[in-house]
Design a protein around this motif. Structure first.
Motif, short mmCIF file in Angstrom:
data_model
loop_
_atom_site.label_atom_id
_atom_site.label_comp_id
_atom_site.label_asym_id
_atom_site.label_seq_id
_atom_site.Cartn_x
_atom_site.Cartn_y
_atom_site.Cartn_z
N GLN A 90 32.42 28.89 43.78
CA GLN A 90 32.79 29.26 42.41
C GLN A 90 32.78 28.04 41.51
N HIS A 92 34.23 26.27 38.37
CA HIS A 92 35.49 26.40 37.65
C HIS A 92 35.90 25.04 37.10
N ASP A 96 41.73 23.80 34.27
CA ASP A 96 42.30 25.12 33.99
C ASP A 96 43.02 25.61 35.24
N ALA A 98 45.73 27.32 35.60
CA ALA A 98 46.28 28.68 35.55
C ALA A 98 45.30 29.72 36.08
N GLU A 99 44.00 29.45 35.95
CA GLU A 99 42.99 30.42 36.37
C GLU A 99 42.37 30.10 37.73
N LEU A 100 42.86 29.08 38.41
CA LEU A 100 42.38 28.84 39.77
C LEU A 100 42.70 30.05 40.65
N PRO A 101 41.75 30.49 41.48
CA PRO A 101 41.95 31.70 42.28
C PRO A 101 42.80 31.43 43.52
N GLU A 103 45.76 33.34 44.43
CA GLU A 103 46.55 34.45 44.95
C GLU A 103 46.11 34.78 46.38
N ARG A 128 52.05 26.05 40.46
CA ARG A 128 51.30 27.23 40.92
C ARG A 128 51.36 27.38 42.43
#
Length: 268
Positions: A90, A92, A96, A98-101, A103, A128
């Motif tokens: 990916q 990216h 950023d 906050a938008e790192l995957p 979860e 995070r």
């Protein structure tokens, strides 16, 4: 964000792999072993060096996502890893956070990254990690030490100027440079993570002539930027160092540290 070309990454990869602290790799493998489907995200992955080192050391069922801001490096990583391995990629912007995957991810890995990052970036990332319950394996963070088997009178001044330059903005705000591992340790410990650290120094001898040459030539501009040494002093030091690369007794040690932080929870 500072970029790295594939040639430099290829030169350093064998020395990076030899330097990693095995006790931390074994602890990581042990932590992942009870998880049914461990998931790792490697940030700032470059051409996939961390995957090439760790994939054979971790459970076979480990799922990998390699993330980098540079699509050319990711293309190289995809080509080198090949289609036989279930690795995802990916593009990216790492700033950023906050938008790192993250979860559902077991551990975030990163190599030779955090010495380029600011304290603020590390705080945001660790916030995070805390919320998502991710661990962190951060390898090969420069620790500010360099020694050579053949000393030169300007070695200490050169290293001091280089370390000062390492604290400049590399795309993530004012960089931690040699303080990266200590900063990560404090931040993670304060959030309840169990933290292990270990030394992972580069050891370069005459068999690593191409890497040493590229490494030394990379000093010129940082030393000029800092301005503590004259042009003549810089060139004299570089000439001496480059001339001794292939001497049989030549040994250059560049200090790095690895870190493994496991979250305060039961993963099983």
């Amino acid at each position: 964000m500072s970029g790295f070309d594939g040639t430099w990454l290829a030169l350093r990869e064998p020395v990076d792999h030899a330097a990693r602290e095995m006790a931390l790799v074994e602890a990581l493998a042990q932590a992942l072993a009870p998880i049914d489907a461990p998931s790792l995200v490697d940030i700032g992955c470059g051409t996939g060096s961390t995957w090439r080192y760790l994939s054979s050391q971790l459970p076979e069922r480990t799922q990998w996502l390699l993330v980098d801001h540079d699509p050319l490096l990711l293309t190289d990583a995809r080509h080198r890893i090949g289609a036989d391995h279930p690795v995802r990629f990916q593009v990216h912007d790492l700033t950023d956070v906050a938008e790192l995957p993250l979860e559902g991810v077991s551990v975030v890995t990163a190599s030779a990254l955090f010495d380029l990052c600011s304290r603020a970036f590390c705080e945001t990332l660790i916030d995070r990690l805390t919320r998502t319950g991710c661990g962190l394996y951060a390898a090969l963070n420069y620790d500010g030490t360099m020694t050579w088997s053949r000393p030169h009178p300007l070695d200490d001044a050169v290293v001091a100027a280089f370390n000062q330059h390492q604290r400049g903005d590399k795309g993530f705000g004012p960089a931690l440079g040699p303080d990266a591992t200590d900063c990560l340790t404090d931040l993670l410990t304060n959030r309840g993570f169990h933290v292990l650290t270990g030394d992972s120094p580069w050891q370069m001898d005459h068999g690593h002539a191409a890497l040493q040459s590229a490494f030394l030539k990379g000093f010129r501009q940082p030393l000029l930027d800092i301005g503590d040494l004259s042009d003549g002093e810089i060139e004299a030091w570089l000439s001496f160092r480059l001339a001794t690369i292939e001497a049989p007794e030549n040994l250059c040690r560049v200090g790095h540290r690895d870190l493994l932080a496991l979250p305060p929870k039961d993963w099983v």
